[in-house]
Design a protein around this motif. Structure first.
Motif, short mmCIF file in Angstrom:
data_model
loop_
_atom_site.label_atom_id
_atom_site.label_comp_id
_atom_site.label_asym_id
_atom_site.label_seq_id
_atom_site.Cartn_x
_atom_site.Cartn_y
_atom_site.Cartn_z
N CYS A 198 -82.13 60.75 -57.64
CA CYS A 198 -81.02 60.62 -56.69
C CYS A 198 -81.34 61.34 -55.37
N TRP A 199 -80.62 60.94 -54.31
CA TRP A 199 -80.78 61.55 -53.00
C TRP A 199 -79.51 61.34 -52.20
N CYS A 200 -79.36 62.07 -51.12
CA CYS A 200 -78.19 61.94 -50.24
C CYS A 200 -78.58 61.10 -49.02
N VAL A 201 -77.62 60.30 -48.54
CA VAL A 201 -77.87 59.44 -47.39
C VAL A 201 -76.86 59.72 -46.29
N ASN A 202 -77.16 59.18 -45.10
CA ASN A 202 -76.22 59.24 -43.99
C ASN A 202 -75.44 57.93 -43.93
N THR A 203 -74.64 57.75 -42.88
CA THR A 203 -73.83 56.53 -42.78
C THR A 203 -74.68 55.28 -42.57
N ALA A 204 -75.96 55.46 -42.21
CA ALA A 204 -76.87 54.33 -42.08
C ALA A 204 -77.57 54.02 -43.39
N GLY A 205 -77.27 54.79 -44.44
CA GLY A 205 -77.90 54.56 -45.74
C GLY A 205 -79.32 55.08 -45.82
N VAL A 206 -79.72 55.91 -44.86
CA VAL A 206 -81.08 56.44 -44.81
C VAL A 206 -81.12 57.80 -45.52
N ARG A 207 -82.12 58.00 -46.36
CA ARG A 207 -82.25 59.24 -47.12
C ARG A 207 -82.41 60.42 -46.19
N ARG A 208 -81.62 61.48 -46.43
CA ARG A 208 -81.65 62.67 -45.58
C ARG A 208 -81.90 63.96 -46.38
N THR A 209 -82.27 63.81 -47.65
CA THR A 209 -82.63 64.96 -48.48
C THR A 209 -83.86 64.59 -49.31
N ASP A 210 -84.42 65.60 -49.98
CA ASP A 210 -85.46 65.32 -50.96
C ASP A 210 -84.84 64.56 -52.13
N LYS A 211 -85.66 63.95 -52.93
CA LYS A 211 -85.18 63.27 -54.13
C LYS A 211 -85.08 64.27 -55.28
N HIS A 212 -83.97 64.19 -56.03
CA HIS A 212 -83.69 65.12 -57.12
C HIS A 212 -83.27 64.35 -58.36
N ASP A 213 -82.86 65.09 -59.37
CA ASP A 213 -82.35 64.44 -60.57
C ASP A 213 -80.87 64.11 -60.39
N ASP A 221 -63.84 49.43 -34.79
CA ASP A 221 -65.12 49.33 -34.11
C ASP A 221 -66.26 49.04 -35.09
N VAL A 222 -67.21 48.23 -34.65
CA VAL A 222 -68.42 47.98 -35.43
C VAL A 222 -69.26 49.25 -35.43
N ASP A 223 -69.87 49.55 -36.57
CA ASP A 223 -70.69 50.77 -36.69
C ASP A 223 -72.08 50.52 -36.11
N ILE A 224 -72.60 51.51 -35.40
CA ILE A 224 -73.93 51.35 -34.79
C ILE A 224 -75.02 51.17 -35.85
N ALA A 225 -74.80 51.72 -37.06
CA ALA A 225 -75.80 51.55 -38.13
C ALA A 225 -75.90 50.09 -38.55
N ASP A 226 -74.76 49.40 -38.62
CA ASP A 226 -74.76 47.98 -38.97
C ASP A 226 -75.44 47.16 -37.87
N VAL A 227 -75.14 47.51 -36.62
CA VAL A 227 -75.73 46.79 -35.49
C VAL A 227 -77.25 46.95 -35.49
#
Length: 279
Positions: A83-98, A174-180
Motif C-alpha cells: 500500500c501507499w498514499c496518493v495525492n488528488t492526482a492519484g500519484v504516489r507520494r510515500t514509500d510503499k508499505h504493508d 470546477d474541473v480538477d487540474i489533475a483530471d485535465v
C-alpha cells in the motif's frame, strides 16, 4: 493563425473511447481521472483494448485505483498487501508499505507542470501563438476555467504549461487540474480518452509534434519519501555535500590544533628570553 483538431480515426470530437462504461460517458462533464483509470484497467483485463506493440509498463503509472463515491481517489491505495498514499492526482507520494499503512488525508495537488519538447518545424512558433493555442484547447476541450492556467511558457524547443488550483480556489463545480492533465497527456501521447485517438494539433497549417512529455506534481504538503526512494543522482549530491562538510570540519580542527601549538611554542620562547635577560 489557424488552429485545427483533426480526428484521424473518423471519430467526432467529444465522442469518448469505445468500451467506457455508460456512466462515464457524460457529454457535458469531464470524468474524473480515478474513474477513467479504473475503466482502462478493466478494459485491459478483459482484453477489449489492445496495447501498442512497443508498450511497456510504468510501475507507478496505471493501476487499479480505489475511488470514493464522488470519483476522487482514496488517500490509501493498495496492490495486494502493498500500500501507499496518493495525492488528488492519484500519484504516489510515500514509500510503499504493508497494509497497516495509515494515510490520514488525501493531499491536494495544487500545481501541475506539463513540460513538452516539440519536434523540428518548418514554421516557427511564437510564445503568444502557443499561449493562445493551448488556452483554447484546455478551456474548450477539457472545460477548465481559464483562471487555473497560470502560464504557458516557450523556450524553444520546450513548451511548459502551469496549472494551479489551490483548495481555497476550487469550487464544487470546477474541473480538477489533475483530471485535465490526465486527458491532455493522453491526447499528446496519442492515447486519447476521446475516440479521436490520434488527435492532430496544428498551428499555421503545420502539425505540432512532440518528442517528449513530462508531468510534474506539486502538493500542498510535501511528499514523504525516505532516502531509499530518492534518485541515484540526488543521493550522490547529498553524499557529496556531507563529505564536503566533514572535510571542512577536519581542516578546521587541524588548523586550530596547529595554531595552538604555534602559540604555545611562541610563549615558551618568550619565557626563555626573559629568563636569559634576568640572569
Amino acid at each position: 493563425m489557424t488552429v485545427e483538431f483533426l480526428a484521424n480515426n473518423g471519430g467526432e470530437e467529444g465522442e469518448l473511447l469505445p468500451g467506457l462504461p455508460p456512466q462515464l460517458v457524460m457529454e457535458d462533464k469531464v470524468t474524473s481521472k480515478c474513474l477513467l483509470m479504473k475503466a482502462e484497467v478493466t478494459r485491459s483485463k478483459s482484453g477489449r483494448r489492445e496495447k501498442p506493440k512497443d508498450a511497456f509498463e510504468d510501475t507507478d503509472g496505471l493501476y487499479d485505483p480505489e475511488c470514493e463515491n464522488t470519483g476522487v481517489f482514496k488517500a490509501k491505495q493498495c496492490n495486494g498487501s502493498t500500500c501507499w498514499c496518493v495525492n488528488t492526482a492519484g500519484v504516489r507520494r510515500t514509500d510503499k508499505h504493508d497494509a497497516d499503512l495509515k494515510c490520514n488525508q488525501l493531499v491536494r495537488t495544487m500545481w501541475i507542470i506539463i513540460e513538452m519538447k516539440h519536434a523540428e518545424r518548418n514554421t516557427p512558433l511564437t510564445a503568444e501563438s502557443l499561449k493562445k493555442f493551448f488556452r483554447e484547447i484546455i478551456t474548450s476541450r477539457y472545460m477548465l476555467d481559464g483562471r487555473y492556467i497560470a502560464s504557458v511558457l516557450y523556450e524553444k524547443p520546450y513548451i511548459t504549461i502551469d496549472l494551479k488550483q489551490n483548495s481555497s480556489d476550487k469550487s464544487s463545480g470546477d474541473v480538477d487540474i489533475a483530471d485535465v492533465a490526465y486527458y491532455f497527456e493522453k491526447d499528446v501521447k496519442g492515447d486519447s480518452i476521446f475516440h479521436s485517438n490520434n488527435l492532430n494539433m496544428s498551428i499555421d497549417n503545420e502539425r505540432l509534434e512532440f518528442e517528449k512529455t513530462v508531468v510534474y506534481y506539486v502538493d500542498e504538503i510535501a511528499p514523504e519519501f525516505s532516502m531509499k526512494s530518492l534518485t541515484p543522482g540526488l543521493i550522490a549530491v547529498i553524499v557529496v555535500i556531507i563529505v564536503a562538510a566533514v572535510a571542512a570540519i577536519v581542516v578546521l580542527v587541524l588548523t586550530r590544533r596547529r595554531k595552538g601549538k604555534y602559540v604555545k611554542a611562541e610563549v615558551k620562547e618568550m619565557n626563555e628570553m626573559h629568563r636569559g635577560l634576568n640572569a
